[in-house]
Design a protein around this motif. Structure first.
Motif, PDB file in Angstrom:
ATOM      1  N   ALA A 179       0.892  -1.391  -0.080  1.00 46.54           N
ATOM      2  CA  ALA A 179      -0.014  -0.137  -0.001  1.00 46.54           C
ATOM      3  C   ALA A 179       0.759   1.235   0.148  1.00 46.54           C
ATOM      4  N   THR A 180       2.077   1.077   0.278  1.00 45.92           N
ATOM      5  CA  THR A 180       2.778   2.186   0.601  1.00 45.92           C
ATOM      6  C   THR A 180       4.252   2.416  -0.322  1.00 45.92           C
ATOM      7  N   ALA A 181       4.581   1.395  -1.251  1.00 40.61           N
ATOM      8  CA  ALA A 181       5.861   1.373  -1.606  1.00 40.61           C
ATOM      9  C   ALA A 181       6.212   2.613  -2.579  1.00 40.61           C
ATOM     10  N   ASP A 182       4.941   3.324  -3.043  1.00 37.51           N
ATOM     11  CA  ASP A 182       5.195   4.281  -4.054  1.00 37.51           C
ATOM     12  C   ASP A 182       5.119   5.713  -3.152  1.00 37.51           C
ATOM     13  N   LEU A 183       4.796   5.719  -1.804  1.00 33.53           N
ATOM     14  CA  LEU A 183       4.891   6.907  -1.100  1.00 33.53           C
ATOM     15  C   LEU A 183       6.039   7.136  -0.038  1.00 33.53           C
ATOM     16  N   VAL A 184       7.252   6.261   0.063  1.00 32.42           N
ATOM     17  CA  VAL A 184       8.146   6.199   0.972  1.00 32.42           C
ATOM     18  C   VAL A 184       9.483   6.354   0.466  1.00 32.42           C
ATOM     19  N   CYS A 185      10.453   6.899   1.236  1.00 39.41           N
ATOM     20  CA  CYS A 185      11.778   7.044   0.845  1.00 39.41           C
ATOM     21  C   CYS A 185      12.955   5.690   1.425  1.00 39.41           C
ATOM     22  N   ALA A 186      11.934   4.851   2.415  1.00 40.60           N
ATOM     23  CA  ALA A 186      12.755   3.945   3.205  1.00 40.60           C
ATOM     24  C   ALA A 186      11.549   3.334   4.039  1.00 40.60           C
ATOM     25  N   TYR A 187      11.971   1.978   4.424  1.00 35.42           N
ATOM     26  CA  TYR A 187      11.327   1.163   5.220  1.00 35.42           C
ATOM     27  C   TYR A 187      12.352   1.288   6.518  1.00 35.42           C
ATOM     28  N   LYS A 188      11.567   0.997   7.730  1.00 39.80           N
ATOM     29  CA  LYS A 188      12.440   0.706   9.101  1.00 39.80           C
ATOM     30  C   LYS A 188      11.968  -0.353   9.936  1.00 39.80           C
ATOM     31  N   PRO A 189      12.233  -1.564   9.686  1.00 33.36           N
ATOM     32  CA  PRO A 189      11.668  -2.731  10.608  1.00 33.36           C
ATOM     33  C   PRO A 189      12.663  -2.433  11.894  1.00 33.36           C
ATOM     34  N   ASN A 190      11.978  -2.497  12.910  1.00 34.15           N
ATOM     35  CA  ASN A 190      12.876  -2.781  14.263  1.00 34.15           C
ATOM     36  C   ASN A 190      12.845  -4.060  14.657  1.00 34.15           C
ATOM     37  N   ILE A 191      14.178  -4.736  14.761  1.00 38.95           N
ATOM     38  CA  ILE A 191      14.624  -6.084  14.839  1.00 38.95           C
ATOM     39  C   ILE A 191      13.936  -6.626  16.279  1.00 38.95           C
ATOM     40  N   ALA A 192      13.747  -5.618  17.234  1.00 40.97           N
ATOM     41  CA  ALA A 192      13.280  -6.259  18.560  1.00 40.97           C
ATOM     42  C   ALA A 192      11.865  -6.994  18.455  1.00 40.97           C
ATOM     43  N   PHE A 193      11.044  -6.490  17.500  1.00 46.00           N
ATOM     44  CA  PHE A 193       9.640  -7.052  17.392  1.00 46.00           C
ATOM     45  C   PHE A 193       9.792  -8.448  16.584  1.00 46.00           C
ATOM     46  N   TYR A 194      10.809  -8.538  15.847  1.00 46.72           N
ATOM     47  CA  TYR A 194      10.989  -9.920  15.213  1.00 46.72           C
ATOM     48  C   TYR A 194      11.589 -11.064  16.259  1.00 46.72           C
ATOM     49  N   GLU A 195      12.618 -10.388  16.877  1.00 44.59           N
ATOM     50  CA  GLU A 195      13.490 -11.148  17.957  1.00 44.59           C
ATOM     51  C   GLU A 195      12.328 -11.599  19.090  1.00 44.59           C
ATOM     52  N   ALA A 196      11.473 -10.751  19.408  1.00 50.01           N
ATOM     53  CA  ALA A 196      10.403 -11.003  20.578  1.00 50.01           C
ATOM     54  C   ALA A 196       9.652 -12.236  20.021  1.00 50.01           C
ATOM     55  N   LEU A 197       9.561 -12.734  18.861  1.00 52.94           N
ATOM     56  CA  LEU A 197       8.785 -14.037  18.372  1.00 52.94           C
ATOM     57  C   LEU A 197       9.692 -15.259  18.199  1.00 52.94           C
ATOM     58  N   GLY A 198      11.045 -15.073  18.738  1.00 51.65           N
ATOM     59  CA  GLY A 198      11.982 -16.121  18.564  1.00 51.65           C
ATOM     60  C   GLY A 198      12.238 -16.639  17.049  1.00 51.65           C
ATOM     61  N   THR A 199      12.592 -17.732  16.753  1.00 53.44           N
ATOM     62  CA  THR A 199      13.215 -18.180  15.577  1.00 53.44           C
ATOM     63  C   THR A 199      12.257 -17.766  14.403  1.00 53.44           C
ATOM     64  N   PRO A 200      11.120 -18.205  14.780  1.00 50.42           N
ATOM     65  CA  PRO A 200       9.974 -17.835  13.364  1.00 50.42           C
ATOM     66  C   PRO A 200      10.048 -16.333  12.957  1.00 50.42           C
ATOM     67  N   GLY A 201      10.204 -15.557  14.218  1.00 50.30           N
ATOM     68  CA  GLY A 201      10.209 -14.367  14.176  1.00 50.30           C
ATOM     69  C   GLY A 201      11.400 -13.570  13.291  1.00 50.30           C
ATOM     70  N   LEU A 202      12.408 -14.231  13.388  1.00 49.09           N
ATOM     71  CA  LEU A 202      13.398 -14.045  12.335  1.00 49.09           C
ATOM     72  C   LEU A 202      13.491 -14.224  10.931  1.00 49.09           C
ATOM     73  N   GLU A 203      12.678 -15.241  10.865  1.00 48.02           N
ATOM     74  CA  GLU A 203      12.170 -15.811   9.452  1.00 48.02           C
ATOM     75  C   GLU A 203      11.229 -14.712   8.917  1.00 48.02           C
ATOM     76  N   LEU A 204      10.374 -14.222   9.985  1.00 53.53           N
ATOM     77  CA  LEU A 204       9.397 -13.423   9.558  1.00 53.53           C
ATOM     78  C   LEU A 204      10.027 -11.907   8.855  1.00 53.53           C
ATOM     79  N   LEU A 205      11.231 -11.801   9.632  1.00 56.23           N
ATOM     80  CA  LEU A 205      11.877 -10.543   9.227  1.00 56.23           C
ATOM     81  C   LEU A 205      12.618 -10.943   7.859  1.00 56.23           C
ATOM     82  N   ARG A 206      12.931 -12.158   7.458  1.00 61.13           N
ATOM     83  CA  ARG A 206      13.856 -12.367   6.449  1.00 61.13           C
ATOM     84  C   ARG A 206      12.573 -11.898   5.357  1.00 61.13           C
TER      85      ARG A 206
END
Ligand SMILES: O=c1ccn([C@@H]2O[C@H](COP(=O)(O)O)[C@@H](O)[C@H]2O)c(=O)[nH]1
Length: 490
Positions: A55-82
């Motif tokens: 919905a936003t790819a033509d409206l932004v200059c960057a994306y910023k995932p915060n790794i904390a939210f993915y690490e909090a979900l364990g190994t599946p969270g890191l896969e979600l980040l990937r």
């Protein structure tokens, strides 16, 4: 395109945007429409991230995932980040918010994780451990490094506002808050350093922008944290209307319509940019010293009181008569003023790529030495003639071919003396693209240097100097006009 800054600029220009969308998924906050039929949380979060990115790819200059939210979900969270990173179009840069900071060997492992495992284009870093904690990140060419300068949280001031002295400026500058020291130092750590500055403290932006005039700031705190968008933009934008990456995470991802929320925020940012840019490019004639920083006005007045700026009837080395004479060699006789001038050079040096600075004989040599101390940059200097004995050097100091050198000169008239040294430095294999002077006499020097591929930066121009002296009653308007007429060739 692998360089973060090029990717950022291209995406920003293509999408007309300084907006960065944060991708910080929290299972409890996930809107029900993204829930996976089989109850798989990770699948639902991925669907959510995909919807936001699409919905936003033509409206932004960057994306910023915060790794904390993915690490909090364990190994599946890191896969979600990937998998989330794989959803982001390759032309949009990714800033991985990881706030890393550790001793060198550990920092190297963190850097490998960020840049080799997750292939982020940029990362956020903590400055607390000092320069060597970012070296491992800086070793990755063209990656963006956003150093925490002033954070957006309520307790940010607990340490960041502590007023601290700097031994290099002890005698002439009041103590400065820690975040100013961080900004000043961090932008020298690598040309790829940007700063994290929270929008919840808009009053900090002006001072940070002063010590880091060209740096990009990553700005969290807009939206859910209630940061001040307009105040932040007005104080933080560079004169070119860029230099800020405005992040919003919950404000976009939790919105009923993320696209509408992103479009609305992008457009609000652009409305302020439009007025900022027109103000920055407005003609300044007749506005004596209106925009000039008080320290620079003071510097000009003290140079005049030292006798370094004189008005009268002088005969120049060329035989030509001149209604004014500037002698910056006198600076050595007032060390506190030399230090002020050096600090002004150091501010300009901040945003430039620079392995070492090079002084030009003779007037600029003490000035360049003071700049080396103020900016903590190694110095070399060219000789007027190569030594006929000893090592027979034409350039003094240590250097390596291929290094980027910024030339330091006292003032620029035609640019001839700078060009002579530039040729000497280039012949030795050094790269010279920038020169800094205290005063631009506005007699064609900048243009001559530009033709030789050198950008000239001045602390102030002759015209600005005349305006300050006229406004202070130290120069009559008639003499000011006579000098202006003279430099125009009249
Ligand atoms: O000073 C800081 C540094 C980082 N952040 C991070 O930015 C986002 C903000 O999220 P919102 O939902 O837009 O409030 C989040 O990842 C923070 O960890 C920050 O807020 N402040």
């Amino acid at each position: 395109m692998s360089n973060f800054w090029e990717k950022l600029t291209a995406a920003s220009e293509k999408n007309q945007s300084l907006l960065c969308v944060g991708l910080d998924p929290v299972p409890e906050q996930m809107p029900p429409r993204y829930a996976s039929a089989d109850g798989d949380i990770i699948a639902g979060l991925l669907k959510w991230n995909r919807a936001v990115v699409e919905a936003t790819a033509d409206l932004v200059c960057a994306y910023k995932p915060n790794i904390a939210f993915y690490e909090a979900l364990g190994t599946p969270g890191l896969e979600l980040l990937r998998q989330t990173l794989a959803l982001i179009p390759p032309e949009i840069p990714v800033i991985l918010d990881a706030k890393r900071g550790d001793i060198g060997s550990t920092a190297a492992a963190y850097a490998r994780a960020c840049f080799e495992q997750f292939r982020a284009d940029a990362v956020t870093l903590s400055p607390y451990l000092g320069r060597d904690s970012i070296d491992a990140f800086a070793a990755y060419q063209g990656k963006g490094l956003f150093v925490l300068c002033h954070t957006s949280n309520p307790s940010a001031g607990e340490f960041q506002h502590l007023e601290i002295a700097d031994w290099r400026t002890l005698d002439r500058e009041p103590n400065q808050p820690l975040y100013i020291h961080v900004a000043r130092a961090a932008v020298h750590w690598s040309p790829n350093v940007g700063l994290v500055v929270g929008a919840t403290y808009p009053e900090t932006f002006q001072a940070i922008r002063q010590v880091a005039p060209r740096a990009w700031f990553l700005v969290p705190g807009i939206g859910a944290q209630g940061g001040d968008l307009e105040g932040t933009l007005r104080a933080g934008l560079r004169a070119d209307g860029a230099g800020l990456i405005i992040n919003s995470s919950r404000g976009i991802c939790l919105a009923e319509d993320p696209r509408a929320a992103a479009q609305n925020l992008r457009d609000q940012i652009n409305r302020v940019r439009a007025t900022h840019q027109s103000a920055a490019t407005a003609p300044t004639s007749g506005a004596p010293s209106g925009e000039m920083r008080p320290q620079l006005q003071q510097l000009i007045l003290e140079l005049a009181s030292l006798g370094a700026i004189q008005f009268g009837d002088f005969t120049l080395a060329s035989g030509r008569r001149s209604p004014f004479y500037i002698d910056l060699r006198l600076l050595v006789s007032r060390p506190s003023l030399l230090a002020q001038a050096a600090a002004a050079y150091a501010d300009l040096l901040n945003g430039l790529t620079c392995d070492r600075i090079a002084g030009i004989p003779y007037a600029a040599l003490p000035i360049a030495t003071a700049v080396a101390l103020a900016a903590d940059r190694p110095l070399i200097y060219t000789r007027k003639e190569a030594k006929g004995h000893g090592l027979g050097k034409a350039i003094e100091g240590s250097w390596q071919p291929g290094e980027q050198v910024v030339v330091i000169e006292d003032l620029i008239t035609s640019g001839g003396s700078i060009l002579q040294s530039v040729e000497q430095l280039r012949a030795a294999g050094l790269v010279v693209e920038d020169a800094i002077v205290l005063i631009d006499r506005e007699q064609g020097g900048k243009e001559n240097l530009a033709a030789a591929g050198v950008r000239a930066h001045s602390v102030f121009t002759l015209r600005e100097m005349l305006d300050v002296l006229t406004a202070a009653g130290q120069l009559s308007p008639a003499k000011r006009d006579e000098v202006l007429n003279y430099i125009r060739g009249g």
